[in-house]
Design a protein around this motif. Structure first.
Motif, PDB file in Angstrom:
ATOM      1  N   ILE A 195       0.857  -1.189   0.000  1.00  0.00           N
ATOM      2  CA  ILE A 195       0.000   0.000   0.000  1.00  0.00           C
ATOM      3  C   ILE A 195       0.891   1.235   0.000  1.00  0.00           C
ATOM      4  CG2 ILE A 195      -1.732   1.289   1.283  1.00  0.00           C
ATOM      5  CD1 ILE A 195      -2.724  -1.328   2.426  1.00  0.00           C
ATOM      6  N   LYS A 196       0.706   2.101  -0.977  1.00  0.00           N
ATOM      7  CA  LYS A 196       1.515   3.307  -1.092  1.00  0.00           C
ATOM      8  C   LYS A 196       0.598   4.525  -1.026  1.00  0.00           C
ATOM      9  CE  LYS A 196       5.174   1.175  -3.835  1.00  0.00           C
ATOM     10  NZ  LYS A 196       4.626  -0.179  -3.746  1.00  0.00           N
ATOM     11  N   LEU A 197       0.769   5.304   0.021  1.00  0.00           N
ATOM     12  CA  LEU A 197      -0.052   6.480   0.237  1.00  0.00           C
ATOM     13  C   LEU A 197       0.839   7.715   0.320  1.00  0.00           C
ATOM     14  CD1 LEU A 197      -2.345   5.030   3.067  1.00  0.00           C
ATOM     15  CD2 LEU A 197      -2.883   5.162   0.631  1.00  0.00           C
ATOM     16  N   LYS A 198       0.267   8.830  -0.054  1.00  0.00           N
ATOM     17  CA  LYS A 198       0.984  10.096   0.115  1.00  0.00           C
ATOM     18  C   LYS A 198       0.123  11.030   0.964  1.00  0.00           C
ATOM     19  CE  LYS A 198      -0.503  11.624  -4.491  1.00  0.00           C
ATOM     20  NZ  LYS A 198      -0.043  12.093  -5.813  1.00  0.00           N
ATOM     21  N   LEU A 199       0.778  11.715   1.874  1.00  0.00           N
ATOM     22  CA  LEU A 199       0.115  12.637   2.785  1.00  0.00           C
ATOM     23  C   LEU A 199       0.300  14.057   2.260  1.00  0.00           C
ATOM     24  CD1 LEU A 199      -1.366  13.096   5.487  1.00  0.00           C
ATOM     25  CD2 LEU A 199       0.905  13.276   6.567  1.00  0.00           C
ATOM     26  N   LEU A 200      -0.798  14.689   1.889  1.00  0.00           N
ATOM     27  CA  LEU A 200      -0.756  16.054   1.363  1.00  0.00           C
ATOM     28  C   LEU A 200      -1.028  17.034   2.503  1.00  0.00           C
ATOM     29  CD1 LEU A 200      -2.827  15.485  -1.920  1.00  0.00           C
ATOM     30  CD2 LEU A 200      -0.353  15.372  -1.600  1.00  0.00           C
ATOM     31  N   MET A 201      -0.150  17.989   2.672  1.00  0.00           N
ATOM     32  CA  MET A 201      -0.276  18.998   3.725  1.00  0.00           C
ATOM     33  C   MET A 201      -0.336  20.375   3.067  1.00  0.00           C
ATOM     34  SD  MET A 201       2.404  17.483   6.561  1.00  0.00           S
ATOM     35  CE  MET A 201       3.765  17.326   5.392  1.00  0.00           C
ATOM     36  N   GLY A 217      -1.075   3.086  11.459  1.00  0.00           N
ATOM     37  CA  GLY A 217      -1.026   1.652  11.716  1.00  0.00           C
ATOM     38  C   GLY A 217      -2.376   1.002  11.491  1.00  0.00           C
ATOM     39  N   ALA A 218      -3.450   1.714  11.835  1.00  0.00           N
ATOM     40  CA  ALA A 218      -4.800   1.194  11.608  1.00  0.00           C
ATOM     41  C   ALA A 218      -5.124   1.137  10.124  1.00  0.00           C
ATOM     42  CB  ALA A 218      -5.809   2.066  12.350  1.00  0.00           C
ATOM     43  N   ILE A 219      -4.662   2.137   9.371  1.00  0.00           N
ATOM     44  CA  ILE A 219      -4.922   2.157   7.937  1.00  0.00           C
ATOM     45  C   ILE A 219      -4.218   1.011   7.224  1.00  0.00           C
ATOM     46  CG2 ILE A 219      -4.536   3.495   5.813  1.00  0.00           C
ATOM     47  CD1 ILE A 219      -4.912   6.015   7.426  1.00  0.00           C
ATOM     48  N   LEU A 220      -2.994   0.708   7.640  1.00  0.00           N
ATOM     49  CA  LEU A 220      -2.195  -0.320   6.976  1.00  0.00           C
ATOM     50  C   LEU A 220      -2.473  -1.722   7.498  1.00  0.00           C
ATOM     51  CD1 LEU A 220       1.208   1.593   6.824  1.00  0.00           C
ATOM     52  CD2 LEU A 220      -0.498   1.337   5.019  1.00  0.00           C
ATOM     53  N   LEU A 265      -5.066  12.200   2.485  1.00  0.00           N
ATOM     54  CA  LEU A 265      -4.387  10.970   2.062  1.00  0.00           C
ATOM     55  C   LEU A 265      -4.844  10.600   0.665  1.00  0.00           C
ATOM     56  CD1 LEU A 265      -4.369   8.491   5.111  1.00  0.00           C
ATOM     57  CD2 LEU A 265      -2.411   9.565   4.013  1.00  0.00           C
ATOM     58  N   SER A 266      -3.885  10.182  -0.183  1.00  0.00           N
ATOM     59  CA  SER A 266      -4.230   9.700  -1.523  1.00  0.00           C
ATOM     60  C   SER A 266      -3.246   8.617  -1.922  1.00  0.00           C
ATOM     61  CB  SER A 266      -4.209  10.848  -2.539  1.00  0.00           C
ATOM     62  OG  SER A 266      -2.896  11.374  -2.669  1.00  0.00           O
ATOM     63  N   ASN A 267      -3.639   7.801  -2.871  1.00  0.00           N
ATOM     64  CA  ASN A 267      -2.787   6.720  -3.337  1.00  0.00           C
ATOM     65  C   ASN A 267      -1.700   7.246  -4.261  1.00  0.00           C
ATOM     66  OD1 ASN A 267      -4.188   4.589  -2.038  1.00  0.00           O
ATOM     67  ND2 ASN A 267      -5.753   4.646  -3.628  1.00  0.00           N
ATOM     68  N   VAL A 268      -0.534   6.623  -4.131  1.00  0.00           N
ATOM     69  CA  VAL A 268       0.552   6.911  -5.062  1.00  0.00           C
ATOM     70  C   VAL A 268       0.304   6.121  -6.331  1.00  0.00           C
ATOM     71  CG1 VAL A 268       3.042   6.760  -5.465  1.00  0.00           C
ATOM     72  CG2 VAL A 268       2.172   7.336  -3.189  1.00  0.00           C
ATOM     73  N   ASP A 269       0.526   6.726  -7.480  1.00  0.00           N
ATOM     74  CA  ASP A 269       0.316   6.029  -8.747  1.00  0.00           C
ATOM     75  C   ASP A 269       1.172   4.767  -8.798  1.00  0.00           C
ATOM     76  OD1 ASP A 269      -1.419   7.968  -9.506  1.00  0.00           O
ATOM     77  OD2 ASP A 269       0.082   9.141 -10.608  1.00  0.00           O
ATOM     78  N   ALA A 270       0.512   3.627  -8.995  1.00  0.00           N
ATOM     79  CA  ALA A 270       1.219   2.339  -8.983  1.00  0.00           C
ATOM     80  C   ALA A 270       1.842   2.058 -10.340  1.00  0.00           C
ATOM     81  CB  ALA A 270       0.256   1.214  -8.611  1.00  0.00           C
ATOM     82  N   THR A 271       2.961   1.351 -10.320  1.00  0.00           N
ATOM     83  CA  THR A 271       3.601   0.913 -11.565  1.00  0.00           C
ATOM     84  C   THR A 271       2.885  -0.317 -12.105  1.00  0.00           C
ATOM     85  OG1 THR A 271       5.157  -0.408 -10.300  1.00  0.00           O
ATOM     86  CG2 THR A 271       5.844   1.810 -10.886  1.00  0.00           C
ATOM     87  N   THR A 272       3.061  -0.566 -13.386  1.00  0.00           N
ATOM     88  CA  THR A 272       2.391  -1.690 -14.027  1.00  0.00           C
ATOM     89  C   THR A 272       3.027  -3.010 -13.599  1.00  0.00           C
ATOM     90  OG1 THR A 272       1.879  -0.298 -15.917  1.00  0.00           O
ATOM     91  CG2 THR A 272       1.683  -2.674 -16.227  1.00  0.00           C
TER      92      THR A 272
END
Length: 436
Positions: A199-205, A242-245, A260-267
């Protein structure tokens, strides 16, 4: 605890314990700097060990299925050596365990395996030893360590030990060299699989959250120990994320200005773009095939394919198992009996046909042929099938069918038939010329 220190600890604690992780300490000069975590490549040698263990187990199991028959003056004899090779080599091992240890040492040790015979007659495989090699004098074995850490203090000559060395003694080195490249590929494939499915997330502030930088946090004595900005981020990375993951359902509150948003995943390696373990499996299959080829073992048998292929079974015995058997048979005859005794018919013979006779149906045609031409008697066949012999005199008789009549007997039968025919025609006894 500073915010960036907590971020570093979050990633370190959630990583694989088997990976070596080095973290560059945070620099306090700028709040915009981030800690960089480096992961070093790990060599997954357990996959190679697993493949080697399969090869050793298959060979050891085949060797233990062979028939170990001792002879005295050319006649089968079931004495102490026969008992030890077929059932109990020593008081702590049965036959299968003994031959696994033996084959394991022959493969893993470039100097082969060393077998010591105790005064009681027990055959023991040494854990390690040192060999001093000579050209015109017997080799000398020293620093012998037996199971349990027992040190054998006496130096032994070549005639005092059974030294078994695999003909292809470099097979372990060959497998090691091949695995150096495959091990790196396997490691990368595992990392890519984990990375692709993580799971790859990015935190926008945004600027709204920056207001917490202006709110100080005081300790009990009224000293400033940080800001609410740091405190909120510490709580996020140490607890809430920790709860999210986790694999459980959860709801995590976020302050204004945080998103919170997902990081664009590679193919991935599938049409759908997902990551599967296919790459890992393919590389591991290559490693298994390389080990099978190194032992001259059919890949189908090595992998345990259930397809019945007589050609593969024959190749397995002739190419992979027989080198070990011939080595054991030759070394024991050379050391336990010697040339003079061997010429008298005192010897050990290892038979591989028992590997096939474990399947009575597959052995039926061969058994009937052996019985018909007088090679085996009924009890011989029962023994090879692992059945109890019949305690009757007729069960030890050897038979030959008429199709294999002796030429001298056949000539006498022809002459009698011609004589009877001549008398029946009233021509008297045939002359020597006519009978011929």
């Amino acid at each position: 605890m500073g915010v960036f220190s907590s971020i570093k600890n979050f990633f370190v604690n959630s990583s694989d314990d088997s990976l070596d992780i080095e973290a560059r300490p945070p620099i306090e000069k700028s709040s915009n700097e981030r800690t960089v975590v480096f992961r070093e490549s790990v060599n997954h040698v357990r996959y190679k060990s697993y493949a080697l263990s399969i090869a050793i187990s298959r060979i050891a199991n085949a060797v233990s299925l062979c028939g170990f028959q001792t002879y005295i003056r050319g006649k089968p004899e079931k004495g102490d050596l026969w008992w030890r090779l077929n059932y109990e080599p020593n008081q702590n091992q049965n036959q299968t365990d003994f031959f696994y240890s033996l084959v394991h040492k022959m493969v893993y040790n470039s100097d082969g395996a060393l077998v010591i015979q105790a005064k009681s007659g027990d055959l023991i495989v040494a854990e390690s030893f040192t060999i001093e090699k000579y050209a015109f004098l017997p080799n000398v074995y020293s620093n012998i360590i037996l199971p349990g850490g027992l040190s054998y203090q006496t130096k032994l000559k070549e005639s005092d030990v059974i030294h078994l060395k695999y003909n292809n003694s470099k097979v372990k080195a060959i497998v090691d060299s091949v695995y150096e490249d495959y091990g790196k590929l396997l490691n990368d494939a595992i990392k890519n699989y984990k990375r692709g499915n993580a799971i790859k997330l990015k935190l926008l502030m945004d600027a709204q959250f920056d207001q917490f930088k202006e709110k100080d946090v005081l300790d009990e004595e009224g000293n400033v120990i940080g800001t609410e900005y740091d405190e909120i981020l510490d709580d996020l990375f140490q607890k809430r994320f920790g709860a999210i993951l986790s694999d459980k359902d959860s709801i995590t509150p976020l302050e204004d200005g945080l998103t919170l948003s997902n990081v664009d995943a590679t193919t991935g390696n599938t049409k759908s773009g997902a990551f599967t373990s296919r790459d890992i499996t393919s590389i591991f299959d290559d490693i298994v095939n390389q080990v099978a080829d190194a032992f001259l073992m059919p890949r189908g048998i090595f992998r345990g394919d259930v397809a019945d292929n007589e050609g593969m079974r024959k190749s397995m015995i002739d190419d992979a198992v027989r080198p070990f058997i011939e080595n054991i048979q030759t070394e024991i005859n050379r050391k336990k009996y010697g040339k003079d005794e061997f010429y008298k018919g005192n010897k050990l013979k290892i038979s591989t046909d028992l590997i096939y006779t474990k399947d009575p149906i597959a052995f039926a045609n061969a058994a009937e042929a052996y019985l018909r031409i007088g090679v085996y008697c009924v009890n011989d066949i029962l023994e090879k099938l692992g059945e109890e012999i019949i305690d009757e005199e007729w069960a030890w008789r050897h038979y030959v069918t008429k199709n294999y009549e002796n030429i001298n007997n056949a000539a006498e039968d022809i002459e009698k038939a011609v004589s009877n025919m001549m008398r029946a025609l009233g021509r008297g006894e045939p002359s020597e010329k006519n009978s011929t």
